[in-house]
Design an enzyme around this catalytic site. Structure first.
Site, PDB file in Angstrom:
ATOM      1  N   ARG A 103     -56.649  41.254  21.206  1.00 20.21           N
ATOM      2  CA  ARG A 103     -55.692  41.983  20.352  1.00 20.21           C
ATOM      3  C   ARG A 103     -54.439  42.451  20.823  1.00 20.21           C
ATOM      4  O   ARG A 103     -54.257  43.063  21.906  1.00 20.21           O
ATOM      5  CB  ARG A 103     -56.336  42.732  19.459  1.00 20.21           C
ATOM      6  CG  ARG A 103     -55.541  43.316  18.047  1.00 20.21           C
ATOM      7  CD  ARG A 103     -55.327  42.110  17.255  1.00 20.21           C
ATOM      8  NE  ARG A 103     -55.107  42.554  15.801  1.00 20.21           N
ATOM      9  CZ  ARG A 103     -54.816  41.865  14.629  1.00 20.21           C
ATOM     10  NH1 ARG A 103     -54.658  40.664  15.105  1.00 20.21           N
ATOM     11  NH2 ARG A 103     -54.645  42.294  13.735  1.00 20.21           N
ATOM     12  N   THR A 397     -53.686  31.448  11.288  1.00 23.79           N
ATOM     13  CA  THR A 397     -54.932  31.566  12.400  1.00 23.79           C
ATOM     14  C   THR A 397     -55.561  30.148  12.586  1.00 23.79           C
ATOM     15  O   THR A 397     -55.411  29.356  11.995  1.00 23.79           O
ATOM     16  CB  THR A 397     -55.689  32.852  12.038  1.00 23.79           C
ATOM     17  OG1 THR A 397     -55.030  33.762  11.795  1.00 23.79           O
ATOM     18  CG2 THR A 397     -56.734  32.980  13.035  1.00 23.79           C
ATOM     19  N   ASP A 437     -49.924  43.981  10.688  1.00 21.23           N
ATOM     20  CA  ASP A 437     -51.301  43.996  10.329  1.00 21.23           C
ATOM     21  C   ASP A 437     -51.589  45.648  10.422  1.00 21.23           C
ATOM     22  O   ASP A 437     -52.679  45.879   9.888  1.00 21.23           O
ATOM     23  CB  ASP A 437     -52.124  43.547  11.481  1.00 21.23           C
ATOM     24  CG  ASP A 437     -52.354  41.958  10.862  1.00 21.23           C
ATOM     25  OD1 ASP A 437     -52.018  41.430   9.761  1.00 21.23           O
ATOM     26  OD2 ASP A 437     -53.292  41.155  11.412  1.00 21.23           O
ATOM     27  N   SER A 462     -59.078  41.063  10.499  1.00 24.54           N
ATOM     28  CA  SER A 462     -60.107  40.756   9.917  1.00 24.54           C
ATOM     29  C   SER A 462     -60.856  39.553  10.653  1.00 24.54           C
ATOM     30  O   SER A 462     -61.941  38.975  10.185  1.00 24.54           O
ATOM     31  CB  SER A 462     -59.970  40.218   8.275  1.00 24.54           C
ATOM     32  OG  SER A 462     -59.432  41.403   7.660  1.00 24.54           O
ATOM     33  N   GLY A 484     -57.754  32.943   7.980  1.00 20.02           N
ATOM     34  CA  GLY A 484     -57.817  33.122   6.586  1.00 20.02           C
ATOM     35  C   GLY A 484     -57.036  34.453   6.302  1.00 20.02           C
ATOM     36  O   GLY A 484     -57.771  34.875   5.084  1.00 20.02           O
TER      37      GLY A 484
END
Length: 582
Positions: A103, A397, A437, A462, A484
């Protein structure tokens, strides 16, 4: 179990502000899935799946195939992932499960006011996205290098050959890429992106246009020869920082030193038992693993298995139970889950969030009528009051799954966040807008928001790459995941319920209409709603929202053919994905 935190092989496997629509869809094309005896890869674009397949054919490991697949995805599906983004990877080597965290991180100079006006009010979301302000230090390449060092078998440089060849020779613009290019209003404003993606009149290249990317080929050659250091140190890192800091209207704080300092991490996965299986997902800073474990723990107390779809037609009771479980899980997600290197979970750990007693208490809140909007629970050991997050997570994504002939398997979700990320292009690839985010607000009446911006912190996600095992045997029986945005949790949970409770194969489960709740309205997939379903849910008190739900699920499951173990793979009919295997 954890070495393996670790579906049975005989089973036929398969209120935050909500974005109005996911990545644009080019339609729904039925897919039938594919069998293979030894190895398989499923990815969101056929060229990418083929690159991974070629690595498997050469005797490569699952991680080798994943790297080759990702490099091609960044070329042919640049709206969704690439070198300028991040990823989460769940990997099983035949003995243990590892969760790899790639990340992105906030710059050292960032603070909780990054997305706020001088008076403390949040800036407009789209303003935050476009430009340099939203760009975090990219993580996908460091993560892949870390996993390859532990599990790869083919030489690093060989994994970049398919993408380099395609970038040099060119690839044909797909209907999906054309549609997204044509509909994006901001990408044309970046001169580098405009010169690559559009003609002289700023019209998107048509479907079938041969698109070459020599700049990316050059970048990939540098990385192939010099490893990830060639990206994180030296010219490429300085090019990224220069692009971010010099944006005319919305400069950012990301420096070359932030990029150089980036570290991928190996974390303990979130593993919990569900009926006859053990399900392992991604821990924080992703909320996906915890939320799915909570949904399954709640649904385990219900009879959702008795309400399987008939000929693909969904049962209203099943949707009701699934949506209510989702409300409860998303309520906890929005209040508690963030980067645990900065913010502790209740009880200082994942165990309190997925405790069976706690989830049974949450499940007891489900009645025949919808609760509308759930409140966050109070897990054992809760010591801090957090505010509720308002982050809007966009769904641009991609996802890939691989199993190899050596017994290893993986599930990887990869992203630049919004479609085409921050709309900033450098050295042949797009930069992420992952910092959006984070919550734009830093606190509310209940206290500081766990997912607020902090220097070096990773924004909550998520993404939910998931591996499923036969309980107690350490036998991998399912790998799945999806793009998504914040709907990923529901998309993946749908496939898990479809395979484990409804005895569907993974392609059937992927192809089911999407449905669920993110602790707002109950959402049903547009174009897939049978007559009477909305009315049946409204009679139970649901506020129903029929919207596009363009998931991009991929899945590989273990099956038996003539008494022998084999694999069956599925790809989402809503996107261009495909499955390759032998």
């Amino acid at each position: 179990m954890l070495a393996l935190c670790a579906f049975a092989s005989h089973v036929a496997l398969a209120q935050e502000a909500l974005p109005a629509a996911p990545e644009a869809s080019t339609g729904y094309a039925e897919k039938t899935g594919r069998h293979a005896k030894k190895m398989m890869v499923a990815a969101a674009n056929p060229l990418a799946a083929d690159a991974g397949y070629q690595m498997l054919k050469q005797g490569g490991a699952a991680i080798d195939a994943a790297i080759a697949t990702q490099m091609v995805l960044g070329l042919v599906e640049p709206q969704s992932s690439g070198l300028g983004g991040g990823a989460f990877l769940m990997h099983f080597d035949g003995r243990q499960v590892q969760a790899y965290d790639g990340r992105e991180t906030a710059p050292a100079a960032a603070d909780e006011h990054l997305f706020q006006q001088p008076d403390g009010s949040p800036v407009a979301f789209q303003f935050g996205v476009i430009g340099g302000r939203s760009v975090g230090a990219p993580g996908v390449l460091r993560m892949l290098e870390l996993a390859h060092g532990q599990h790869g078998t083919l030489p690093w440089a060989s994994l970049f050959v398919p993408a380099i060849k395609l970038a040099d020779a060119g690839f044909r613009v797909s209907p999906r890429l054309h549609l997204l290019l044509a509909s994006d209003r901001d990408l044309r404003r970046d001169p580098v992106a405009a010169a690559y993606f559009y003609d002289a009149n700023l019209n998107a290249w048509p479907v079938g246009h041969l698109l070459k990317n020599p700049a990316l080929a050059s970048t990939l050659r540098r990385i192939a020869a010099g490893g990830a250091d060639a990206f994180y140190q030296g010219r490429i890192a300085h090019d990224i920082a220069r692009k971010v800091m010099n944006h005319a209207g919305n400069p950012g704080l990301l420096s070359a030193q932030d990029i150089k300092a980036y570290q991928a991490k190996v974390r303990l996965p979130v593993c919990s038992d569900y009926r006859r299986w053990t399900v392992c997902g991604m821990p924080p800073p992703s909320s996906g693993g915890i939320a799915i474990a909570q949904m399954l723990g709640i649904l385990e107390t219900t009879d959702i298995g008795a309400h399987a779809p008939q000929d693909g037609v969904l049962d209203a009771t099943a949707i009701h139970l699934f949506a209510e479980a989702g409300r409860l899980a998303y309520a906890d997600r929005n209040r508690y889950v963030a980067d645990t290197d900065f913010i502790p979970l209740p009880g200082n750990g994942i165990a309190a969030m997925v405790d069976k007693t706690y989830l049974a208490q949450r499940a007891a809140l489900i009645t025949d009528q919808s609760m509308g909007q759930a409140r966050a629970g109070v897990p054992a050991g809760m010591q801090v009051a957090w505010g509720s997050d308002n982050a809007i997570e966009h769904p641009s994504t991609s996802h890939l799954v691989v199993v190899d002939r050596h017994g290893a398997g993986l599930s990887m979700t990869t992203t630049v966040e919004s479609a085409f990320g921050s709309r900033q292009m450098v050295d042949g690839f797009l930069l992420n807008n992952q910092l959006t985010d984070f919550s734009f607000a830093s606190s509310d009446a209940d206290g500081p928001i766990a997912n607020r911006v902090q220097p070096g912190k990773r924004p909550r996600s998520s993404m939910a790459p998931t591996l499923v095992f036969e309980k107690g045997t350490q036998q991998l029986v399912l790998a799945t995941g999806s793009p998504g945005g914040s709907s990923i949790i529901n998309y993946v949970a749908k496939v898990l319920i479809g395979t484990m409770d409804w005895n569907l194969n993974v392609q059937q489960a992927i192809s089911l209409p999407n449905f669920g709740s993110r602790n707002g309205p109950t959402e049903l997939e547009a174009g897939m709603v049978q007559p009477g379903l909305v009315e049946a849910l409204e009679a139970r008190g649901h506020k129903v929202r029929v919207i596009d739900q363009n998931s991009g699920l991929q899945g590989i499951m273990r099956v038996a053919i003539d008494g022998r173990a084999a694999w069956f793979g599925g790809a989402d009919p809503r996107r261009e994905g495909s499955v390759r295997g032998d």
